[in-house]
Design an enzyme around this catalytic site. Structure first.
Site, PDB file in Angstrom:
ATOM      1  N   ASN A  10       0.859  -1.181   0.000  1.00  0.00           N
ATOM      2  CA  ASN A  10       0.000   0.000   0.000  1.00  0.00           C
ATOM      3  C   ASN A  10       0.898   1.235   0.000  1.00  0.00           C
ATOM      4  O   ASN A  10       1.443   1.611   1.033  1.00  0.00           O
ATOM      5  CB  ASN A  10      -0.898  -0.031   1.247  1.00  0.00           C
ATOM      6  CG  ASN A  10      -1.758   1.218   1.377  1.00  0.00           C
ATOM      7  OD1 ASN A  10      -1.867   1.997   0.438  1.00  0.00           O
ATOM      8  ND2 ASN A  10      -2.359   1.415   2.540  1.00  0.00           N
ATOM      9  N   LYS A  12       0.115   4.223  -0.337  1.00  0.00           N
ATOM     10  CA  LYS A  12      -0.568   5.415   0.185  1.00  0.00           C
ATOM     11  C   LYS A  12      -0.307   6.608  -0.771  1.00  0.00           C
ATOM     12  O   LYS A  12      -0.312   6.408  -1.977  1.00  0.00           O
ATOM     13  CB  LYS A  12      -0.126   5.690   1.618  1.00  0.00           C
ATOM     14  CG  LYS A  12      -0.324   4.451   2.514  1.00  0.00           C
ATOM     15  CD  LYS A  12      -0.151   4.734   3.960  1.00  0.00           C
ATOM     16  CE  LYS A  12      -0.349   3.446   4.761  1.00  0.00           C
ATOM     17  NZ  LYS A  12      -0.298   3.644   6.197  1.00  0.00           N
ATOM     18  N   HIS A  97      -9.703   0.957   4.625  1.00  0.00           N
ATOM     19  CA  HIS A  97      -8.438   1.250   5.316  1.00  0.00           C
ATOM     20  C   HIS A  97      -8.706   2.252   6.446  1.00  0.00           C
ATOM     21  O   HIS A  97      -9.544   3.146   6.302  1.00  0.00           O
ATOM     22  CB  HIS A  97      -7.418   1.816   4.326  1.00  0.00           C
ATOM     23  CG  HIS A  97      -6.047   1.884   4.926  1.00  0.00           C
ATOM     24  ND1 HIS A  97      -5.659   2.913   5.736  1.00  0.00           N
ATOM     25  CD2 HIS A  97      -5.004   1.015   4.878  1.00  0.00           C
ATOM     26  CE1 HIS A  97      -4.418   2.688   6.160  1.00  0.00           C
ATOM     27  NE2 HIS A  97      -4.002   1.533   5.643  1.00  0.00           N
ATOM     28  N   GLU A  99      -7.235   4.759   7.362  1.00  0.00           N
ATOM     29  CA  GLU A  99      -7.071   6.171   6.995  1.00  0.00           C
ATOM     30  C   GLU A  99      -8.286   6.693   6.231  1.00  0.00           C
ATOM     31  O   GLU A  99      -8.577   7.887   6.250  1.00  0.00           O
ATOM     32  CB  GLU A  99      -5.755   6.343   6.205  1.00  0.00           C
ATOM     33  CG  GLU A  99      -4.563   6.240   7.160  1.00  0.00           C
ATOM     34  CD  GLU A  99      -3.273   5.747   6.534  1.00  0.00           C
ATOM     35  OE1 GLU A  99      -3.140   5.767   5.299  1.00  0.00           O
ATOM     36  OE2 GLU A  99      -2.384   5.330   7.309  1.00  0.00           O
ATOM     37  N   GLU A 167      -5.627  -4.878  10.566  1.00  0.00           N
ATOM     38  CA  GLU A 167      -4.683  -3.783  10.793  1.00  0.00           C
ATOM     39  C   GLU A 167      -5.081  -2.994  12.035  1.00  0.00           C
ATOM     40  O   GLU A 167      -5.878  -2.048  11.943  1.00  0.00           O
ATOM     41  CB  GLU A 167      -4.677  -2.827   9.599  1.00  0.00           C
ATOM     42  CG  GLU A 167      -4.216  -3.433   8.302  1.00  0.00           C
ATOM     43  CD  GLU A 167      -3.570  -2.389   7.413  1.00  0.00           C
ATOM     44  OE1 GLU A 167      -2.404  -2.557   7.075  1.00  0.00           O
ATOM     45  OE2 GLU A 167      -4.219  -1.381   7.095  1.00  0.00           O
ATOM     46  N   GLY A 173       2.058   2.467  11.040  1.00  0.00           N
ATOM     47  CA  GLY A 173       2.970   3.607  10.838  1.00  0.00           C
ATOM     48  C   GLY A 173       3.983   3.794  11.944  1.00  0.00           C
ATOM     49  O   GLY A 173       4.487   4.892  12.162  1.00  0.00           O
ATOM     50  N   SER A 215       3.091  -1.773  10.734  1.00  0.00           N
ATOM     51  CA  SER A 215       4.510  -1.780  11.086  1.00  0.00           C
ATOM     52  C   SER A 215       5.196  -3.119  10.861  1.00  0.00           C
ATOM     53  O   SER A 215       5.979  -3.573  11.699  1.00  0.00           O
ATOM     54  CB  SER A 215       4.688  -1.318  12.540  1.00  0.00           C
ATOM     55  OG  SER A 215       4.104  -0.045  12.695  1.00  0.00           O
TER      56      SER A 215
HETATM   57  P1  PGA Z   1       2.569   0.585   7.927  1.00  0.00           P
HETATM   58  O1  PGA Z   1       1.151   0.812   7.226  1.00  0.00           O
HETATM   59  O2  PGA Z   1       3.129  -0.714   7.412  1.00  0.00           O
HETATM   60  O3  PGA Z   1       3.378   1.760   7.515  1.00  0.00           O
HETATM   61  O4  PGA Z   1       2.325   0.520   9.396  1.00  0.00           O
HETATM   62  C1  PGA Z   1       0.258  -0.240   7.017  1.00  0.00           C
HETATM   63  C2  PGA Z   1      -1.032   0.299   6.440  1.00  0.00           C
HETATM   64  O5  PGA Z   1      -1.502   1.349   6.895  1.00  0.00           O
HETATM   65  O6  PGA Z   1      -1.614  -0.294   5.519  1.00  0.00           O
END
Ligand code: PGA
Length: 256
Positions: A10, A12, A97, A99, A167, A173, A215
């Site tokens: 992803n 983003k 997601h 976000e 997640e 993050g 992460s």
């Molecule tokens: P991250 O993000 O691996 O940077 O924690 C995962 C995600 O939000 O899909």
């Protein structure tokens, strides 16, 4: 472990330009080709999708969108529909997601998007996960509801085209040290299959593909895949570095 192995990138809202996206994609392509039988789903910003699609003729990398609108077309400024994503080469789409949920998306919105994607024969990467953990286990009720509502109206044989990505928001993050512990992940993976078994049937639940995201880095992917009982990962920041991405692919496909 039932279900197929899969690693989703992803990206983003990265990188900044098409030139950088092409460069990154070539690195990803090399990383995938180095790991025997690895398969990856790359979800770049939609603006780059069709150009990146042109750089790949193989079968081991698929492309995905990061979100989709529930309607096929209409007056929805800034949105992208499932037919649009499909027409530029997407096979998958991430839905729900955290976000997007933080920007106001509800479980009902997620349900409509899942239906729209499946109707267009896109495979869905459905994200679920709690904001925080409490001692009473309320987070389990939260995850259950996310799954139940999102999958309402999905038939048991359609579950083959739905990947569940767990997640936990508190783990996204950050760094490997802050991510989910394998034992806790194992419990959640079992819990998700139990909910799927209640919503559909035992067989469909056992065959379902369940991923972990939050992460994941080369440092923790080994223990998570070995002891976490998941089929692979949804990667955020680690997917922007071809070396880390390649190391994680090797964890999933070679070191199990
Ligand atoms: P991250 O993000 O691996 O940077 O924690 C995962 C995600 O939000 O899909």
């Amino acid at each position: 472990m039932a279900g197929k192995h899969i690693v989703v990138a992803n990206w983003k809202m990265h990188p900044k330009t098409l030139a950088e996206a092409k460069h990154l994609f070539l690195g990803v392509k090399r990383a995938v080709s180095r790991v025997r039988s690895a398969e990856a789903v790359v979800c770049p910003p939609a603006a780059f999708l069709s150009e990146l699609r042109k750089l790949y003729a193989g079968k081991r990398i698929s492309f995905g969108g990061q979100d989709v609108h529930a309607e096929k077309s209409g007056s929805y400024t800034g949105s992208l529909s499932a037919p649009m994503l499909k027409s530029v080469g997407a096979k998958y789409v991430i839905i729900g997601h955290s976000e997007r949920r933080a920007a106001g998306e509800t479980n009902n919105d997620v349900q409509k998007k899942v239906r729209a994607a499946l109707d267009e024969r896109l495979a869905v990467i459905l994200c679920v996960g709690e904001q925080e953990r409490d001692h009473e286990g309320e987070y389990l009720t939260f995850i259950k509801e996310e799954l139940e509502v999102a999958l309402l109206g999905v038939a048991a044989d359609e579950l083959r085209r739905v990947v569940i990505a767990y997640e936990p928001i508190w783990a996204i993050g950050r760094s490997a040290a802050a991510a989910m512990k394998p034992h806790d992940l194992h419990q959640i993976a079992l819990f998700i299959r139990k909910v799927l078994s209640e919503c559909f049937n035992r067989e469909a639940a056992l065959k379902a593909t369940v991923l972990y995201g939050g992460s994941v880095e080369p440092e923790n992917c080994g223990v998570l895949i070995k002891n976490g009982d998941v089929n692979g990962f949804l990667l955020g920041h680690a997917s922007l570095d071809p070396t880390s991405f390649g190391d994680i692919l090797a964890c999933v496909y070679e070191k199990r």
